[in-house]
Design a protein around this motif. Structure first.
Motif, short mmCIF file in Angstrom:
data_model
loop_
_atom_site.label_atom_id
_atom_site.label_comp_id
_atom_site.label_asym_id
_atom_site.label_seq_id
_atom_site.Cartn_x
_atom_site.Cartn_y
_atom_site.Cartn_z
N VAL A 17 65.38 59.70 42.71
CA VAL A 17 65.18 58.65 43.69
C VAL A 17 64.51 57.50 42.95
O VAL A 17 63.39 57.65 42.45
CB VAL A 17 64.34 59.11 44.88
CG1 VAL A 17 64.11 57.96 45.86
CG2 VAL A 17 65.03 60.28 45.59
N GLY A 18 65.19 56.37 42.85
CA GLY A 18 64.71 55.28 42.01
C GLY A 18 63.47 54.59 42.51
O GLY A 18 62.77 53.93 41.75
N SER A 19 63.16 54.74 43.80
CA SER A 19 61.96 54.13 44.38
C SER A 19 60.81 55.12 44.35
O SER A 19 60.99 56.31 44.59
CB SER A 19 62.23 53.71 45.82
OG SER A 19 61.04 53.31 46.46
N LEU A 20 59.61 54.61 44.09
CA LEU A 20 58.40 55.44 44.14
C LEU A 20 57.75 55.44 45.52
O LEU A 20 56.81 56.19 45.76
CB LEU A 20 57.39 54.96 43.10
CG LEU A 20 57.84 54.95 41.64
CD1 LEU A 20 56.70 54.53 40.73
CD2 LEU A 20 58.40 56.29 41.22
N SER A 21 58.25 54.63 46.43
CA SER A 21 57.64 54.50 47.75
C SER A 21 57.83 55.77 48.58
O SER A 21 58.93 56.33 48.62
CB SER A 21 58.26 53.32 48.50
OG SER A 21 57.85 53.30 49.86
N SER A 22 56.77 56.17 49.29
CA SER A 22 56.86 57.35 50.15
C SER A 22 57.74 57.09 51.37
O SER A 22 58.19 58.03 52.02
CB SER A 22 55.46 57.78 50.61
OG SER A 22 54.84 56.73 51.35
N VAL A 23 57.97 55.83 51.71
CA VAL A 23 58.80 55.48 52.87
C VAL A 23 60.12 54.83 52.42
O VAL A 23 60.74 54.08 53.17
CB VAL A 23 58.04 54.55 53.84
CG1 VAL A 23 56.86 55.29 54.45
CG2 VAL A 23 57.58 53.28 53.15
N SER A 24 60.54 55.14 51.24
CA SER A 24 61.76 54.56 50.68
C SER A 24 62.99 54.89 51.52
O SER A 24 63.22 56.04 51.90
CB SER A 24 61.96 55.09 49.26
OG SER A 24 63.28 54.84 48.81
N ALA A 30 68.77 60.04 50.13
CA ALA A 30 68.86 61.26 49.32
C ALA A 30 68.79 62.50 50.19
O ALA A 30 69.55 63.47 49.99
CB ALA A 30 67.75 61.27 48.27
N LYS A 31 67.90 62.51 51.18
CA LYS A 31 67.79 63.66 52.07
C LYS A 31 69.10 63.87 52.83
O LYS A 31 69.56 65.01 53.01
CB LYS A 31 66.64 63.46 53.06
CG LYS A 31 65.26 63.57 52.44
CD LYS A 31 64.18 63.33 53.49
CE LYS A 31 62.79 63.40 52.88
NZ LYS A 31 61.74 63.14 53.89
N ALA A 32 69.70 62.76 53.27
CA ALA A 32 70.98 62.87 53.98
C ALA A 32 72.05 63.47 53.08
O ALA A 32 72.82 64.34 53.50
CB ALA A 32 71.41 61.49 54.50
N LEU A 80 72.47 63.12 40.02
CA LEU A 80 72.76 62.17 41.09
C LEU A 80 71.65 61.12 41.10
O LEU A 80 70.47 61.47 41.20
CB LEU A 80 72.81 62.90 42.43
CG LEU A 80 72.93 62.05 43.69
CD1 LEU A 80 74.26 61.29 43.72
CD2 LEU A 80 72.78 62.92 44.94
N PHE A 81 72.03 59.85 41.02
CA PHE A 81 71.07 58.75 41.01
C PHE A 81 71.16 58.02 42.34
O PHE A 81 72.22 57.50 42.71
CB PHE A 81 71.37 57.79 39.87
CG PHE A 81 71.13 58.36 38.50
CD1 PHE A 81 69.93 58.17 37.85
CD2 PHE A 81 72.11 59.10 37.87
CE1 PHE A 81 69.70 58.71 36.59
CE2 PHE A 81 71.91 59.65 36.60
CZ PHE A 81 70.70 59.45 35.96
N VAL A 82 70.04 57.97 43.07
CA VAL A 82 69.95 57.28 44.36
C VAL A 82 68.94 56.15 44.16
O VAL A 82 67.74 56.40 44.05
CB VAL A 82 69.50 58.23 45.48
CG1 VAL A 82 69.57 57.53 46.84
CG2 VAL A 82 70.33 59.51 45.48
N THR A 83 69.43 54.92 44.08
CA THR A 83 68.55 53.85 43.63
C THR A 83 68.56 52.62 44.52
O THR A 83 69.62 52.23 45.03
CB THR A 83 68.91 53.43 42.19
OG1 THR A 83 67.96 52.46 41.73
CG2 THR A 83 70.31 52.84 42.11
#
Length: 197
Positions: A17-24, A30-32, A80-83
């Motif tokens: 997951v390319g974002s470090l935010s907890s609410v990204s 990615a969860k989906a 898998l890259f989710v960015t």
């Protein structure tokens, strides 16, 4: 060479997951994707937030966090890259993580692994520019890429819940199809691309 067992599912897929935010919104995406993926794929998140900035001075003696990080990638059969897209590019944290994975020279743990790229943005561009830059980096790192279907997700309010539930039938069907295509692509890559020695 890959063993017979490694050429058969379930396949090990590491995801970034390319974002470090907890609410990204990309973490929600990615969860989906994990919910909608075929059962033959087993996922492990490749954590990138704890890595220091890459510096070639580390090449002779990687810190333990970077050694563990590279080992977690090496254990996967696909990535898998989710960015998200930051300033028409990939986030610095993701680029830093890729640099750690590819160094020192000759010890690139991304090479030869089947990869797929996807991203979400509030805007209509849906991370298209960031994905193209990431694809360029992965090409240089000799990572086979699933080129189609492409997936640029405009994250409208309520589209995907925090737990990864997709609330739009057409989007859910598209994302499910994306993951089925990735599964099929992983099978093809494992069949034709020799495993690193």
């Amino acid at each position: 060479m890959a063993t017979i067992n490694e050429l058969q599912p379930p396949y090990r897929v590491g995801y970034f997951v390319g974002s470090l935010s907890s609410v990204s919104i990309n973490r929600r995406l990615a969860k989906a994707l994990l919910h909608l993926a075929p059962d033959e794929l087993v996922f492990t998140e490749i954590e990138i937030g704890g890595l220091p900035l890459y510096n070639r001075d580390f090449d002779g003696d990687f810190p333990p966090v970077a050694q563990d990080y590279k080992a977690s990638i090496a254990a996967q059969q696909a990535l898998l890259f989710v960015t998200p897209e930051y300033n028409r590019s990939i986030p610095g944290a993701l680029k830093n993580a890729i640099d750690w994975a590819s160094r020192p020279y000759g010890e690139n743990v991304i090479a030869r692994k089947a990869t797929a790229v996807i991203g979400a943005s509030p805007g209509a561009i849906g991370t298209a520019v960031a994905q193209q830059q990431l694809r360029s980096v992965l090409s240089f790192l000799q990572a086979p890429q699933m080129n189609a279907p492409e997936a640029y997700i405009q994250m409208r309010p309520g589209l995907i819940d925090d737990d990864g539930t997709v609330n739009d039938e057409s989007t859910e069907a598209f994302l499910r199809g994306f993951m089925v295509s990735f599964f099929e692509y992983i099978e093809r890559v494992l069949t034709v691309v020799p495993a690193p020695r």
